[in-house]
Design a protein around this motif. Structure first.
Motif, PDB file in Angstrom:
ATOM      1  N   GLU A 109      37.719  47.316  46.167  1.00 44.88           N
ATOM      2  CA  GLU A 109      39.804  47.659  46.477  1.00 44.88           C
ATOM      3  C   GLU A 109      39.671  45.889  47.587  1.00 44.88           C
ATOM      4  OE1 GLU A 109      43.396  48.157  46.634  1.00 44.88           O
ATOM      5  OE2 GLU A 109      42.044  49.950  45.699  1.00 44.88           O
ATOM      6  N   GLN A 110      40.850  45.811  46.541  1.00 43.62           N
ATOM      7  CA  GLN A 110      41.079  44.454  46.953  1.00 43.62           C
ATOM      8  C   GLN A 110      42.266  44.260  48.290  1.00 43.62           C
ATOM      9  OE1 GLN A 110      45.051  43.193  46.446  1.00 43.62           O
ATOM     10  NE2 GLN A 110      45.268  45.176  45.745  1.00 43.62           N
ATOM     11  N   ASP A 329      38.813  45.586  50.823  1.00 42.99           N
ATOM     12  CA  ASP A 329      38.838  43.796  51.594  1.00 42.99           C
ATOM     13  C   ASP A 329      37.521  42.746  49.927  1.00 42.99           C
ATOM     14  OD1 ASP A 329      39.596  40.952  51.752  1.00 42.99           O
ATOM     15  OD2 ASP A 329      38.692  41.334  53.650  1.00 42.99           O
ATOM     16  N   PRO A 331      37.924  41.499  46.718  1.00 40.08           N
ATOM     17  CA  PRO A 331      39.200  41.483  45.441  1.00 40.08           C
ATOM     18  C   PRO A 331      38.092  40.992  44.216  1.00 40.08           C
ATOM     19  CG  PRO A 331      38.950  39.425  47.095  1.00 40.08           C
ATOM     20  CD  PRO A 331      37.880  41.003  47.906  1.00 40.08           C
ATOM     21  N   SER A 333      37.045  38.836  41.826  1.00 39.72           N
ATOM     22  CA  SER A 333      37.733  37.774  40.571  1.00 39.72           C
ATOM     23  C   SER A 333      37.059  37.477  39.439  1.00 39.72           C
ATOM     24  CB  SER A 333      37.101  36.721  41.394  1.00 39.72           C
ATOM     25  OG  SER A 333      36.100  36.831  41.786  1.00 39.72           O
ATOM     26  N   ILE A 348      32.561  39.386  43.494  1.00 40.13           N
ATOM     27  CA  ILE A 348      33.762  39.106  44.632  1.00 40.13           C
ATOM     28  C   ILE A 348      34.273  37.424  44.928  1.00 40.13           C
ATOM     29  CG2 ILE A 348      34.222  40.148  46.666  1.00 40.13           C
ATOM     30  CD1 ILE A 348      32.642  42.562  45.514  1.00 40.13           C
ATOM     31  N   GLY A 541      48.583  45.612  42.693  1.00 41.99           N
ATOM     32  CA  GLY A 541      47.750  44.856  42.370  1.00 41.99           C
ATOM     33  C   GLY A 541      48.490  45.010  40.877  1.00 41.99           C
TER      34      GLY A 541
END
Length: 627
Positions: A109-110, A329, A331, A333, A348, A541
């Motif tokens: 989870e971002q 925390d 994210p 990419s 990530i 998001g």
């Protein structure tokens, strides 16, 4: 004689040959759906997992240990079977089912808290929910069975008021209230009593809604059967014979149905008031979607004791118990794809450097736009049949939320466990066009034409145990991302005075409008904050701060209906969440069942249906014994 007549008819009727051939193709396709690869996982559903709910954990430090476990590479389980991107309802439910089926899974989870639209946040002693404001269909239903399986039965659903929704007509100084009853017959009778001359039209509207009850069976079937078969059924028109409700009412708009039953504009607004739960104006909304939402609440509305984060809390506990992890925390990419075109891992982006993690299956709960426009390599994304779907369908409407903390308990403030849909204009279609074309200056001066107002603090019995002598209100309406686009790239909470001034003006105007319905709350405000589309983008998001992922007016068109399915045409990559079916919590959960079915090669819907029937029979036996 009969046989010879049949043969003669077939020989003289080419259309019979065609229909016969197509039916054979359909039956053959169904056989493929029933068969398929050998199952690679056990049945995650079990009647034994449901147990008596334990007391709600109120200690926030204990809850944060579950909901806010920060990413560290050594917390990632070894030999992963699946990586899930995003911890919204679709992502967490997919992970629970995989974990219960014996698969090693990690959810990334971002945000700094898991749950997506299920998460809540705390400010100045107040707790606010962010996305799920009520649910229906909680009594002896497939949905209830599924949620119990995903949470081991730990969620207590508290029923809201009989009049769980109130429509407020506030076009002038006098506000008129129209409550919606939690029973179809009472709801219909109440409307007829208010509009006796429209009795025939009201009855016809409810009849059409009833016809739509099985409409989504057709849409779901198109996502399960082979694509070639789905295209044949749609292209030849056989789908209209097999799934008549889906084909008919996915092509007819809500406005067309409204115009066919009444010319009374006020009644039309009352029949379409709940459009905000899917975010499309009546002139564009497929009637199937509107009827689906209306039917969902025909037996009333419910809210989870402990708040919406309780659902995420319980699901994550189950994932952890099965040696999985949900890490925040983190994210993502990029989705990693090998030279054979198979998704095999994720990357990530961290300040200390990129981190790659690998698994057999990658599940994206990040939405279609993020997945294909941001996470996948461009050359891979553009070859997928899903790439053009986003351009054809587009984003749903964005929104703005005003969070208000109030001094006093629900009893002191006279708050009920219900929602208010307040309308300040006379035409929903025109009002939505106005918002889409308005400048931010016009909105701050004149306000918004409709609001959704709710008091989650009045919806569950645990609220005042955690938040004594306090209440909260949410005031929500549609918004345009372009109003705040200039601040999109700026850091959260550091967007400057101009941004703070504009969003505060909009929030104050929304609260001023809400006070027309609740004037006695004017001097009770202790906390005030406004979330804009760029706020939504940062925390949830969503690419343009949208409310419901993909736009719904074009989501049921043939290509989108067939191609939007959990299993993508990129090997190893699956989709979860509301984009696959339609918006909302229940569709996201049911699509997780189809997603995990594809991964396990197991017909989980059949397993769930069998379990649901078992529970229903047991409930009938219990009821009979009680008599």
């Amino acid at each position: 004689m009969v046989v010879s007549e049949i043969i003669g008819y077939i020989l003289s009727s080419p259309s019979a040959w065609i229909v016969g051939f197509l039916l054979y193709v359909f039956i053959f396709g169904l056989s493929l759906m029933v068969s398929g690869p050998k199952p690679s996982g056990k049945n995650p559903f079990s009647p034994n997992c449901v147990r008596t709910p334990e007391p709600t954990v109120h200690d926030q430090k204990q809850r944060d240990k579950i909901l806010k476990t920060r990413f560290k590479i050594d917390r990632v389980p070894k030999d992963l079977d699946a990586i899930v991107i995003g911890s919204g309802p679709g992502g967490l439910s997919t992970a629970v089912l995989l974990a219960k089926a014996g698969k090693k899974v990690v959810v990334l989870e971002q945000h700094d808290q898991a749950g997506g639209t299920m998460h809540t946040f705390h400010e100045k002693g107040f707790e606010f929910d962010t996305g799920i404001h009520y649910l229906g269909d909680m009594e002896n239903s497939m949905l209830r069975t599924l949620i119990d399986q995903l949470t081991d039965g730990q969620i207590v659903w508290e029923k809201m008021e009989e009049e769980f929704d109130v429509i407020a007509m506030a076009q002038n100084s006098k506000v008129r209230l129209f409550p919606r009853k939690n029973c179809k017959d009472k709801y219909q009778a109440d409307l007829i009593s208010k509009f006796p001359k429209e009795k025939e039209g009201i009855e016809m509207f409810f009849k059409k809604m009833s016809e739509c009850r099985n409409g989504f069976v057709g849409l779901t079937a198109l996502k399960i059967m082979p694509k070639w078969l789905a295209r044949i059924l749609i292209g030849t028109g056989i789908a209209s014979l097999i799934f008549p409700a889906y084909v008919k009412y996915s092509k007819i708009t809500l406005q067309e149905v409204l115009d066919s039953v009444t010319s009374n504009k006020e009644l039309q607004m009352l029949l379409s008031y709940i459009f905000g739960n899917y975010g499309v104006s009546p002139e564009k909304a497929p009637f199937l979607i509107h009827a689906g939402v209306m039917n969902h609440y025909m037996k009333g509305a419910y809210y989870p004791r402990g708040g919406t984060s309780e659902m995420a809390f319980q699901m994550i506990k189950i994932i952890n118990e099965h040696e999985g992890r949900v890490l925040v925390d983190a994210p993502v990419s990029q989705i990693l794809v090998n030279d054979k075109g198979r998704a095999y891992g994720i990357r990530i982006a961290k300040k200390s450097g990129d981190i790659d993690i690998f698994a057999k299956s990658i599940v994206s709960d990040a939405g279609l736009s993020n997945t294909f426009n941001k996470l996948l390599p461009h050359e891979i994304a553009t070859k997928s049949c899903l790439y053009p779907v986003y351009e054809k369908v587009g984003d749903s409407v964005s929104y703005v939320t005003t969070f208000v903390g109030l001094k006093g308990s629900k009893e002191e403030l006279g708050l009920k466990s219900q929602n208010t849909w307040a309308f300040y204009g006379n035409d929903l279609n025109e009002d939505i066009r106005h918002v889409q074309n308005a400048t931010v200056e016009e909105i701050t001066e004149n306000g918004l034409p409709f609001l959704f107002i709710c008091f989650s603090s009045a919806k569950h019995s645990d609220w005042h145990e955690k938040n004594p002598d306090k209440s909260m209100a949410l005031v929500i309406s549609v918004a345009d991302f372009k109003w705040f686009e200039d601040w999109d790239k700026q850091k959260v909470k550091h967007r400057g005075d101009d941004y703070e001034e504009i969003k505060t003006k909009i929030g104050q105007k929304m609260w001023e409008q809400a006070l027309k319905v609740y004037p006695h709350l004017e001097d009770k405000v202790e906390y005030f904050e406004v979330g804009t589309p760029v706020t939504n983008k940062y925390y949830l998001g969503d690419p343009r701060g949208e409310m419901y992922g993909l736009e719904h007016s074009r989501r049921l068109i043939n290509d989108a209906a067939i191609n939007l399915r959990p299993k993508t045409d990129i090997p190893g990559l699956y989709l979860a969440g509301q984009d696959v079916m339609m918006c909302g919590f229940p569709p996201a959960l049911f699509m997780s069942v189809l997603c995990v079915s594809s991964i396990l090669h197991r017909k989980l819907y059949n397993d769930l249906d069998k379990l649901n029937k078992t529970f229903k029979n047991k409930n009938k036996e219990t009821a009979a014994a009680g008599q």
